[in-house]
Design a protein around this motif. Sequence first.
Motif, mmCIF file in Angstrom:
data_model
loop_
_atom_site.group_PDB
_atom_site.id
_atom_site.type_symbol
_atom_site.label_atom_id
_atom_site.label_comp_id
_atom_site.label_asym_id
_atom_site.label_seq_id
_atom_site.Cartn_x
_atom_site.Cartn_y
_atom_site.Cartn_z
ATOM 1 N N MET A 25 48.535 30.604 -25.985
ATOM 2 C CA MET A 25 49.743 29.595 -26.406
ATOM 3 C C MET A 25 49.371 29.833 -27.897
ATOM 4 O O MET A 25 47.884 30.004 -27.667
ATOM 5 C CB MET A 25 49.357 27.983 -25.954
ATOM 6 C CG MET A 25 49.759 26.896 -26.563
ATOM 7 S SD MET A 25 50.408 25.519 -26.387
ATOM 8 C CE MET A 25 48.412 24.420 -27.192
ATOM 9 N N LYS A 26 50.363 29.811 -28.813
ATOM 10 C CA LYS A 26 50.202 29.915 -29.995
ATOM 11 C C LYS A 26 50.768 28.614 -30.632
ATOM 12 O O LYS A 26 51.697 29.214 -31.263
ATOM 13 C CB LYS A 26 50.724 31.221 -30.535
ATOM 14 C CG LYS A 26 49.972 32.528 -29.690
ATOM 15 C CD LYS A 26 50.300 33.502 -30.303
ATOM 16 C CE LYS A 26 49.152 35.006 -29.328
ATOM 17 N NZ LYS A 26 49.653 36.003 -29.835
ATOM 18 N N PRO A 27 50.078 27.537 -30.668
ATOM 19 C CA PRO A 27 50.878 26.342 -31.777
ATOM 20 C C PRO A 27 51.164 26.833 -33.086
ATOM 21 O O PRO A 27 50.067 27.456 -33.887
ATOM 22 C CB PRO A 27 49.613 25.294 -31.564
ATOM 23 C CG PRO A 27 48.684 25.831 -31.453
ATOM 24 C CD PRO A 27 48.642 27.148 -29.996
ATOM 25 N N GLU A 28 52.604 26.561 -33.017
ATOM 26 C CA GLU A 28 53.224 27.128 -34.540
ATOM 27 C C GLU A 28 52.429 25.432 -35.547
ATOM 28 O O GLU A 28 51.941 26.105 -36.558
ATOM 29 C CB GLU A 28 54.776 26.855 -34.515
ATOM 30 C CG GLU A 28 54.810 27.137 -36.158
ATOM 31 C CD GLU A 28 54.803 28.391 -36.532
ATOM 32 O OE1 GLU A 28 54.697 28.798 -37.600
ATOM 33 O OE2 GLU A 28 54.924 29.331 -36.005
ATOM 34 N N LEU A 45 49.478 23.422 -36.241
ATOM 35 C CA LEU A 45 48.342 22.964 -35.372
ATOM 36 C C LEU A 45 47.677 21.736 -35.572
ATOM 37 O O LEU A 45 47.085 20.687 -34.555
ATOM 38 C CB LEU A 45 47.540 23.730 -36.560
ATOM 39 C CG LEU A 45 46.106 23.900 -35.364
ATOM 40 C CD1 LEU A 45 46.168 24.016 -34.307
ATOM 41 C CD2 LEU A 45 45.132 24.673 -36.445
ATOM 42 N N ASP A 104 49.155 28.384 -20.712
ATOM 43 C CA ASP A 104 49.724 29.209 -20.493
ATOM 44 C C ASP A 104 49.835 29.023 -18.390
ATOM 45 O O ASP A 104 51.890 29.605 -18.034
ATOM 46 C CB ASP A 104 48.986 30.296 -19.793
ATOM 47 C CG ASP A 104 49.431 30.694 -21.907
ATOM 48 O OD1 ASP A 104 49.748 29.574 -22.539
ATOM 49 O OD2 ASP A 104 48.599 31.204 -22.225
ATOM 50 N N ASP A 138 54.783 22.419 -28.267
ATOM 51 C CA ASP A 138 54.476 22.562 -30.100
ATOM 52 C C ASP A 138 55.471 21.601 -31.311
ATOM 53 O O ASP A 138 57.227 21.683 -30.993
ATOM 54 C CB ASP A 138 54.833 23.814 -30.074
ATOM 55 C CG ASP A 138 54.360 24.501 -31.494
ATOM 56 O OD1 ASP A 138 52.949 23.652 -31.928
ATOM 57 O OD2 ASP A 138 54.441 25.561 -31.610
ATOM 58 N N ASP A 155 44.058 27.585 -23.305
ATOM 59 C CA ASP A 155 45.079 28.825 -23.736
ATOM 60 C C ASP A 155 45.209 28.642 -21.878
ATOM 61 O O ASP A 155 46.629 28.840 -21.082
ATOM 62 C CB ASP A 155 44.474 30.355 -23.189
ATOM 63 C CG ASP A 155 45.215 30.252 -26.099
ATOM 64 O OD1 ASP A 155 45.399 29.386 -25.849
ATOM 65 O OD2 ASP A 155 43.712 30.603 -25.832
ATOM 66 N N GLY A 176 39.036 26.019 -26.867
ATOM 67 C CA GLY A 176 39.989 26.655 -26.633
ATOM 68 C C GLY A 176 40.606 27.934 -26.177
ATOM 69 O O GLY A 176 42.385 27.718 -26.018
ATOM 70 N N ARG A 177 40.238 28.823 -25.712
ATOM 71 C CA ARG A 177 40.132 29.648 -24.206
ATOM 72 C C ARG A 177 40.872 29.157 -22.898
ATOM 73 O O ARG A 177 41.487 29.249 -21.791
ATOM 74 C CB ARG A 177 39.162 30.810 -23.793
ATOM 75 C CG ARG A 177 38.672 31.908 -24.986
ATOM 76 C CD ARG A 177 38.570 32.754 -24.774
ATOM 77 N NE ARG A 177 37.060 32.046 -24.749
ATOM 78 C CZ ARG A 177 35.583 31.571 -26.514
ATOM 79 N NH1 ARG A 177 36.678 32.005 -26.963
ATOM 80 N NH2 ARG A 177 34.653 31.681 -26.222
#
Length: 145
Positions: free
Chosen positions: A1-4, A6, A49, A57, A45, A41-42
């Motif tokens: 996941m890549k939050p725009e 934060l 995911d 987000d 993800d 954090g991992r």
Amino acid sequence: MKPEHLQSFFRDAGDYSCYLSCLIRMAEDINGERMTLGDIGRAFDKIFDSGCATYTDGNPLDDNFYVRNPERILFILTGKRYSVRIEDRNYKTKNGETAIDFKVLSESNGKKGIGHFMYGEYDPLGESRHARNGYIYSKRIFKEK
């Protein structure tokens, strides 16, 4: 996941992540080791995911951090398979069972799903008003398969 967004992610984590936080603490106890922030954090993800918990987000929805599949989350974090069921407040855990309590401030809040999850004495907020003034509404009971 890549939050725009934060900051929105952290706000929602603070507001809605109590059940997920309890599952992480439970997994730490199962594994016999506390996770670092990087480990968490991992884990996020993998959890998001996989669809085991929800996050949209930048959209502060009440279902952000909603736990869809606690059994799979524990498998991701521990490699062990668990079953989970919901019991009422009076249920007493049996040998081999672990409980995560859902605490509320009122019966009407409990019926609406408004409350706070705690794992034993572990309060994800440190000292929430639910821990001080609330009571157990229901319990999530976990047992290794």
